[in-house]
Write an enzyme that holds these catalytic residues in place. Structure first.
Site, PDB file in Angstrom:
ATOM      1  N   TYR A 143      43.697  41.084  44.274  1.00  0.00           N
ATOM      2  CA  TYR A 143      44.614  40.669  45.343  1.00  0.00           C
ATOM      3  C   TYR A 143      43.923  39.804  46.391  1.00  0.00           C
ATOM      4  O   TYR A 143      44.584  39.168  47.207  1.00  0.00           O
ATOM      5  CB  TYR A 143      45.260  41.891  46.020  1.00  0.00           C
ATOM      6  CG  TYR A 143      46.139  42.723  45.095  1.00  0.00           C
ATOM      7  CD1 TYR A 143      46.427  42.287  43.805  1.00  0.00           C
ATOM      8  CD2 TYR A 143      46.684  43.919  45.505  1.00  0.00           C
ATOM      9  CE1 TYR A 143      47.216  43.042  42.958  1.00  0.00           C
ATOM     10  CE2 TYR A 143      47.484  44.677  44.665  1.00  0.00           C
ATOM     11  CZ  TYR A 143      47.740  44.230  43.385  1.00  0.00           C
ATOM     12  OH  TYR A 143      48.527  44.980  42.544  1.00  0.00           O
ATOM     13  N   LYS A 193      38.675  49.542  33.576  1.00  0.00           N
ATOM     14  CA  LYS A 193      39.000  48.944  32.266  1.00  0.00           C
ATOM     15  C   LYS A 193      37.693  48.375  31.722  1.00  0.00           C
ATOM     16  O   LYS A 193      37.572  47.174  31.428  1.00  0.00           O
ATOM     17  CB  LYS A 193      40.091  47.879  32.475  1.00  0.00           C
ATOM     18  CG  LYS A 193      40.684  47.294  31.210  1.00  0.00           C
ATOM     19  CD  LYS A 193      41.548  48.269  30.434  1.00  0.00           C
ATOM     20  CE  LYS A 193      42.004  47.643  29.126  1.00  0.00           C
ATOM     21  NZ  LYS A 193      42.569  48.618  28.183  1.00  0.00           N
ATOM     22  N   ASP A 225      44.866  52.112  31.154  1.00  0.00           N
ATOM     23  CA  ASP A 225      46.061  52.254  30.312  1.00  0.00           C
ATOM     24  C   ASP A 225      46.244  53.717  29.909  1.00  0.00           C
ATOM     25  O   ASP A 225      47.353  54.253  29.932  1.00  0.00           O
ATOM     26  CB  ASP A 225      45.996  51.336  29.073  1.00  0.00           C
ATOM     27  CG  ASP A 225      44.612  51.284  28.438  1.00  0.00           C
ATOM     28  OD1 ASP A 225      43.642  51.767  29.054  1.00  0.00           O
ATOM     29  OD2 ASP A 225      44.490  50.758  27.316  1.00  0.00           O
ATOM     30  N   ASP A 249      47.185  50.377  43.041  1.00  0.00           N
ATOM     31  CA  ASP A 249      48.538  50.022  43.465  1.00  0.00           C
ATOM     32  C   ASP A 249      49.549  50.589  42.462  1.00  0.00           C
ATOM     33  O   ASP A 249      50.527  51.262  42.815  1.00  0.00           O
ATOM     34  CB  ASP A 249      48.631  48.483  43.508  1.00  0.00           C
ATOM     35  CG  ASP A 249      49.917  47.989  44.125  1.00  0.00           C
ATOM     36  OD1 ASP A 249      50.669  48.822  44.664  1.00  0.00           O
ATOM     37  OD2 ASP A 249      50.173  46.775  44.076  1.00  0.00           O
ATOM     38  N   ASP A 253      51.770  54.402  42.770  1.00  0.00           N
ATOM     39  CA  ASP A 253      53.240  54.391  42.715  1.00  0.00           C
ATOM     40  C   ASP A 253      53.739  55.306  41.593  1.00  0.00           C
ATOM     41  O   ASP A 253      54.723  56.029  41.762  1.00  0.00           O
ATOM     42  CB  ASP A 253      53.765  52.971  42.461  1.00  0.00           C
ATOM     43  CG  ASP A 253      54.115  52.264  43.761  1.00  0.00           C
ATOM     44  OD1 ASP A 253      53.694  52.761  44.830  1.00  0.00           O
ATOM     45  OD2 ASP A 253      54.795  51.226  43.716  1.00  0.00           O
TER      46      ASP A 253
END
Ligand code: NAD
Length: 359
Positions: A143, A193, A225, A249, A253
């Site tokens: 980001y 990852k 994942d 993020d 959520d």
């Protein structure tokens, strides 16, 4: 006895009404503990645009920098939706996080026994309770990395975003992950990852190196994942998760969704000092603003996090959390978490009920 200065930024929409309930709770804690809370109110978001022409006026930021902690309600609303991105109320949120150097976001996702029916997961998956803390890096990674567009040889366009993490950035968020784990059940899951991304391989190296300083913490690693899958398959295996900005993020959520209600979830944003920013994860809910319908529990639980992480008042934090649980056990609910047979109350009544329980 101590005196604490707290900046209070109610913001827009339901922000002021839920903040009012958190202030009631703070005043009850003040009475009970003998500590003093000096509350300093300032504007952020749409109301700041109306009053001062910008979403984060410099006076607000200066005030926050001088305080021990910041409590924030929510910002935004249809009135300001047509403004350009950097002039919108939400730009105030990014600016205050950057201005206060807050590089970590802590989001607990707890399923209360009394609310287990609200979770979209099956009872057998969540029975025994879910209590997860996601520690998300907040100021690095994709980001904030280099991005742009380039022309391609077929006369089209390509776009890129880059994920960059320095050792220092990883170490400071990982340290907070370990410290958080030390205050809970001493289990830390680092999510990355590393099978694909170089930045994740560095992330993992730094986390492993730092783990030598925390031999009491059981560290494990999971690819993002798999983590997304495991959160809905068996959320009870998680306690503290530490991860990057983008993975955090998404996973925070997802974790919050399994609890079933956005009106219940608090958050803390922390930097290198003790000062932090505490806010509910929900927005300004313009559809119910001013109607005494909003659930104030997320903001009240944010005040509990403030007691724990910025003011060193663990007992007060536990008092608030236990009071919330007891009010729910007694069957009181705001409309968003109402179910058959419960007693529906308004924003102010819910605040008062929690205050009575704390007393
Ligand atoms: P929202 O979180 O405001 O609302 C989503 C839904 O959840 C609505 O139906 C709302 O009524 C309900 N809801 C939210 N909080 C609730 C509460 N405490 N009690 C009961 N019901 C609640 O998200 P949105 O509708 O996407 O956004 C509305 C505005 O808020 C937008 O301007 C958005 O940009 C802004 N926003 C601000 C923040 C923030 O201040 N941190 C976060 C998200 C969105």
């Amino acid at each position: 006895m101590s005196t604490f200065n707290i900046a209070v930024l109610p913001g827009d929409g339901i922000g002021p009404e839920v903040m009012e309930q958190a202030i009631k709770v703070i005043r009850v804690i003040e009475e009970k503990t003998g500590n003093s809370f000096m509350l300093h109110e300032a504007k952020i978001g749409g109301c700041a645009i109306d009053a001062a022409g910008e979403p984060l006026p410099s006076q607000t930021l200066e005030l926050c920098k001088k305080c021990d902690a910041v409590m924030l309600g929510a910002v935004g609303g249809p009135k300001w939706d047509t403004l350009p991105g950097n002039k919108r109320p939400e730009a105030g949120l990014l600016a205050i996080r950057a201005g206060l150097g807050l590089f970590a976001n802590l989001r607990p996702a707890v399923i209360y026994d009394a609310l287990k029916d609200a979770s979209p997961l099956k009872q057998e998956i969540i029975s025994g309770g879910v209590d997860i803390m996601v520690v998300r890096e907040l100021t690095g990674g994709m980001y904030f990395g280099e991005r742009g567009r380039v022309k391609t040889c077929d006369k089209g366009e390509a776009a890129f975003d880059t994920e960059t993490y320095s050792e220092l950035e990883v170490e400071r968020i990982a340290r907070l992950g370990f410290e958080t784990a030390m205050k809970r059940s001493r289990k830390l899951m680092s999510v990355d990852k590393a099978n694909v991304l170089e930045s994740s391989r560095l992330w993992r190296e730094v986390v492993i190196k730092l783990s030598a300083e925390y031999p009491e913490v059981e560290l494990s690693h999971m690819y993002v994942d798999n983590a997304a899958m495991q959160l809905v398959r068996n959320p009870r295996q998680f306690d503290v998760i530490v991860t990057t900005n983008m993975f955090g993020d998404i996973l925070s959520d997802e974790a919050s969704m399994i609890t079933g209600s956005i009106g219940m979830l608090p958050s803390a944003s922390l930097g290198s000092g003790k000062a932090g920013l505490y806010e509910p994860i929900h927005g300004s809910a313009p559809d119910i603003a001013g109607q005494n319908k909003a659930n104030p529990i997320a903001t009240i639980l944010s005040a509990a996090m403030m007691m724990r992480y910025s003011l060193g008042m663990e007992d007060a934090a536990k008092d608030i959390e236990a009071a919330v649980a007891r009010v729910l056990e007694k069957g009181y609910r705001t409309g968003d978490i109402a179910s058959f047979g419960c007693q529906v109350v308004g924003t102010a009544e819910m605040g008062t009920l929690i205050c009575e329980e704390i007393k």
